[in-house]
Design a protein around this motif. Sequence first.
Motif, mmCIF file in Angstrom:
data_model
loop_
_atom_site.group_PDB
_atom_site.id
_atom_site.type_symbol
_atom_site.label_atom_id
_atom_site.label_comp_id
_atom_site.label_asym_id
_atom_site.label_seq_id
_atom_site.Cartn_x
_atom_site.Cartn_y
_atom_site.Cartn_z
ATOM 1 N N ASP A 109 -27.733 25.872 43.270
ATOM 2 C CA ASP A 109 -28.544 25.442 44.261
ATOM 3 C C ASP A 109 -29.726 24.213 43.921
ATOM 4 O O ASP A 109 -29.864 23.514 44.529
ATOM 5 N N ALA A 110 -30.508 24.776 42.762
ATOM 6 C CA ALA A 110 -31.502 23.876 42.269
ATOM 7 C C ALA A 110 -30.848 22.774 41.819
ATOM 8 O O ALA A 110 -31.523 21.727 41.948
ATOM 9 N N PHE A 111 -29.967 22.802 40.995
ATOM 10 C CA PHE A 111 -29.181 21.653 40.593
ATOM 11 C C PHE A 111 -28.819 20.580 41.758
ATOM 12 O O PHE A 111 -28.950 19.558 41.523
ATOM 13 N N LEU A 112 -28.254 21.106 42.608
ATOM 14 C CA LEU A 112 -27.694 20.261 43.652
ATOM 15 C C LEU A 112 -28.718 19.539 44.380
ATOM 16 O O LEU A 112 -28.692 18.196 44.682
ATOM 17 N N ALA A 113 -30.005 20.199 44.722
ATOM 18 C CA ALA A 113 -31.177 19.449 45.228
ATOM 19 C C ALA A 113 -31.725 18.432 44.209
ATOM 20 O O ALA A 113 -32.356 17.572 44.733
ATOM 21 N N ALA A 114 -31.989 18.798 43.079
ATOM 22 C CA ALA A 114 -32.309 17.930 41.993
ATOM 23 C C ALA A 114 -31.265 16.561 42.019
ATOM 24 O O ALA A 114 -31.961 15.307 41.858
ATOM 25 N N ALA B 206 -37.545 23.410 36.340
ATOM 26 C CA ALA B 206 -37.958 24.379 37.380
ATOM 27 C C ALA B 206 -37.960 25.804 36.999
ATOM 28 O O ALA B 206 -38.710 26.517 37.812
ATOM 29 N N PHE B 207 -36.888 26.065 36.077
ATOM 30 C CA PHE B 207 -37.061 27.421 35.599
ATOM 31 C C PHE B 207 -37.666 27.758 34.417
ATOM 32 O O PHE B 207 -37.562 28.674 33.915
ATOM 33 N N GLY B 208 -38.722 27.005 33.985
ATOM 34 C CA GLY B 208 -39.450 27.170 32.960
ATOM 35 C C GLY B 208 -38.841 26.722 31.646
ATOM 36 O O GLY B 208 -39.454 27.281 30.512
ATOM 37 N N LEU C 223 -30.820 13.707 34.374
ATOM 38 C CA LEU C 223 -32.136 13.909 34.682
ATOM 39 C C LEU C 223 -32.171 15.075 35.732
ATOM 40 O O LEU C 223 -33.102 16.041 35.802
ATOM 41 N N ALA C 224 -31.202 15.233 36.552
ATOM 42 C CA ALA C 224 -31.186 16.331 37.497
ATOM 43 C C ALA C 224 -31.012 17.764 36.673
ATOM 44 O O ALA C 224 -31.645 18.651 37.237
ATOM 45 N N LEU C 225 -30.366 17.753 35.655
ATOM 46 C CA LEU C 225 -30.097 18.834 34.849
ATOM 47 C C LEU C 225 -31.504 19.247 34.364
ATOM 48 O O LEU C 225 -31.862 20.430 34.187
ATOM 49 N N CYS C 226 -32.051 18.284 33.688
ATOM 50 C CA CYS C 226 -33.541 18.469 33.282
ATOM 51 C C CYS C 226 -34.383 18.863 34.028
ATOM 52 O O CYS C 226 -35.235 19.747 34.040
ATOM 53 N N ASP C 227 -34.379 18.273 35.419
ATOM 54 C CA ASP C 227 -35.291 18.918 36.317
ATOM 55 C C ASP C 227 -35.073 20.217 36.674
ATOM 56 O O ASP C 227 -35.893 21.075 37.218
ATOM 57 N N THR C 228 -33.732 20.664 36.723
ATOM 58 C CA THR C 228 -33.411 22.096 36.984
ATOM 59 C C THR C 228 -34.014 22.836 36.194
ATOM 60 O O THR C 228 -34.417 24.035 36.601
ATOM 61 N N PHE C 229 -33.804 22.841 34.826
ATOM 62 C CA PHE C 229 -34.158 23.490 33.785
ATOM 63 C C PHE C 229 -35.670 23.950 33.752
ATOM 64 O O PHE C 229 -36.253 24.643 33.728
ATOM 65 N N ALA D 132 -30.713 32.212 29.548
ATOM 66 C CA ALA D 132 -31.262 33.473 29.382
ATOM 67 C C ALA D 132 -32.037 33.686 28.191
ATOM 68 O O ALA D 132 -33.020 34.301 27.795
ATOM 69 N N LEU D 133 -31.251 32.959 26.929
ATOM 70 C CA LEU D 133 -31.871 33.061 25.608
ATOM 71 C C LEU D 133 -33.148 32.406 25.451
ATOM 72 O O LEU D 133 -33.988 32.808 24.796
ATOM 73 N N ALA D 134 -33.166 31.085 26.247
ATOM 74 C CA ALA D 134 -34.246 30.241 26.317
ATOM 75 C C ALA D 134 -35.299 30.714 26.949
ATOM 76 O O ALA D 134 -36.651 30.711 26.466
ATOM 77 N N ALA D 135 -35.138 31.522 28.088
ATOM 78 C CA ALA D 135 -36.346 32.143 28.692
ATOM 79 C C ALA D 135 -36.534 33.399 28.771
ATOM 80 O O ALA D 135 -37.791 33.973 29.171
ATOM 81 N N GLY D 136 -35.654 34.184 28.259
ATOM 82 C CA GLY D 136 -35.903 35.508 27.866
ATOM 83 C C GLY D 136 -35.681 36.560 29.224
ATOM 84 O O GLY D 136 -36.144 37.732 29.172
ATOM 85 N N ARG D 137 -34.841 35.867 29.968
ATOM 86 C CA ARG D 137 -34.382 36.727 31.111
ATOM 87 C C ARG D 137 -33.335 36.282 31.941
ATOM 88 O O ARG D 137 -32.869 35.066 31.350
ATOM 89 N N ALA D 138 -32.790 36.965 32.484
ATOM 90 C CA ALA D 138 -31.481 36.484 33.383
ATOM 91 C C ALA D 138 -31.732 35.907 34.598
ATOM 92 O O ALA D 138 -32.800 35.846 34.963
#
Length: 240
Positions: free
Chosen positions: A158-163, A83-85, A75-81, A144-150
Amino acid sequence: MIHHIAETTSTNDDARDGRYRHGDVVWAERQTAGRGQRGHTWTSPEGENLTFSVVLEPTFLPVGEQFLLSEAVALALCDTFEAFGIAARIKWTNDIYVGNHKLSGMLFEHSFSGPTLSRSVVGIGINVNQTAFDPALPNPVSMALAAGRAFRREEVLDAFLAALRRRYALLEGGEAGRLHRHYAERLYRLGEEHPFRHPDGSLFRATMLGVRPTGELELRHADGTTRAYLFREVEFVVKR
């Protein structure tokens, strides 16, 4: 504390060292013997992705409930992703998917102290900025492939550890039921009929009903019967 190193055999091997305590992270740019599920190896081009291990000490968690820790990390991984759209799903047991493509994987290695866990090392690989993959890999994707950016890898980590801290706090605070409900809501192919594979290679079709808090996958077969499967007793069939 994050320990960022250039090279190691496996971050899980390093993280087993007793000098690392709860919450410590071992992040390596290169792994010469990285491990994944089902005996697979994990390779990653230097500087593009995240390959790291987190040390946890869930001494409150009974051995029979260790799968709840897997739920918290997934769930923390899903939360992280998110957060990045990036909308991601949890593919039983420990993969994170975007559509039908694998974005991240986990490997858990536990130690026990009597009836409870004493120490858990969670190895995690996240495809962050890689855009060209080995053709032998069945269905990889990256952020990058999923969002179209680096992305900045440090920001992702950091976002994952917080999640993870937030999800772990639910588990430690006795809210396993709430955690499991959130996990069920994120399951890949929940309620859908698809082919599955037995260890001998034979195929069958079934509808995924869910995952028990103890980790078994519940499937309803074409003849209407239901069965719960342990890890290694059944495998998803995912087209490339």
